[in-house]
Design an enzyme around this catalytic site. Structure first.
Site, PDB file in Angstrom:
ATOM      1  N   ASP A 192     -22.904 -30.010  30.421  1.00 10.87           N
ATOM      2  CA  ASP A 192     -22.067 -28.857  30.086  1.00 10.87           C
ATOM      3  C   ASP A 192     -22.975 -27.776  29.521  1.00 10.87           C
ATOM      4  OD1 ASP A 192     -19.726 -30.138  30.834  1.00 10.87           O
ATOM      5  OD2 ASP A 192     -19.378 -30.950  28.833  1.00 10.87           O
ATOM      6  N   ASP A 244      -8.383 -32.620  36.470  1.00 10.43           N
ATOM      7  CA  ASP A 244      -8.210 -33.102  35.099  1.00 10.43           C
ATOM      8  C   ASP A 244      -6.879 -33.819  35.024  1.00 10.43           C
ATOM      9  OD1 ASP A 244     -10.611 -31.974  34.145  1.00 10.43           O
ATOM     10  OD2 ASP A 244      -9.638 -30.021  33.988  1.00 10.43           O
TER      11      ASP A 244
END
Length: 242
Positions: A11, A135
């Site tokens: 990330d 997700d």
């Protein structure tokens, strides 16, 4: 038999790798600075990672420029496929990252908002370049139905991230991973929850995933990619050992 892939995930926030606990904590300021993304990518490349995923979590023009620089430097030094996601909303955005050296583009919220973006990307760059990241929660809208639609629209791979498990190291969501793996004819990458070596073997065997994606267990030195692969090989999971 096709080998299972081990994929570290980075990330990236303003050119640095960060790590939060559970999905969405970036907004709450609960991020830990992990280091330089290219240095980490090189480390995982040397450990035998099959691929690398970079997620740009910076919603700014400066962040985007930093991300392009990261991809260019990583592609110049690493010899594994690179996937980049985060803030990609148009085919032109995809083109910028692919020209920088990415091999695949991962889209999530933009695919939900504009499903035709999947098709447009697949038609221009090929389905193998288009990854749809989902997700998923145990409750909520049907992740299986969305995965099937994404593949029908042209996605060549699905990344399934369990929001409930993300960053907790409590294990992957085996049930939803298996359901999606059985429902689509493209590779499924399991994401969210890796904490033990057993978690990875379980989601590859019981969850029928084609690959596992993990962050914290690699970034903080709990395991190396090589250790994961050796464990999986000892437990009958086919992996590429170099």
């Amino acid at each position: 038999m096709l080998t299972k892939r081990i994929i570290p995930c980075l990330d990236v926030h303003d050119g640095k790798v960060t790590r939060g606990v559970q999905f969405g904590k970036a907004e709450a300021g609960e991020l830990r600075n992990v280091g330089d993304p290219v240095e980490l990518a090189l480390r995982y490349n040397e450990q035998g990672a099959d691929e690398m995923v970079f997620f740009d979590i910076t919603a700014s023009a400066h962040g985007r420029a930093s991300m392009i620089d990261v991809i260019e430097r990583a592609a110049d030094q690493c010899f594994m496929p690179l996937t980049v996601g985060g803030g990609i909303r148009t085919v032109d955005d995809m083109s910028l990252m692919l020209k920088a050296g990415a091999d695949k583009i991962s889209i999530n919220s933009s695919a939900i908002a504009t499903p035709e973006l999947i098709t447009a990307g697949a038609e221009r760059f090929g389905s193998q370049c288009i990854v749809v990241s989902i997700d998923a929660k145990r409750t909520g809208w049907d992740a299986v139905e969305w995965a099937c639609k994404a593949v029908a629209l042209g996605s060549g791979e699905i990344v399934l991230n369990s929001i409930d498990a993300d960053g907790t190291k409590a294990g992957y969501d085996l049930v939803i991973t298996r359901r999606i793996s059985e429902a689509v004819a493209v590779p499924v990458v399991a994401s969210g929850g890796a904490g033990k070596l057993e978690h990875m073997s379980e989601v590859l065997a019981l969850g029928k995933a084609d690959a596992v994606l993990a962050a914290s267990v690699f970034h903080f030195g709990q395991y190396t990619v090589r250790q994961v692969k050796e464990y999986l090989a000892q437990h009958g999971v086919p992996v590429r050992l170099t």
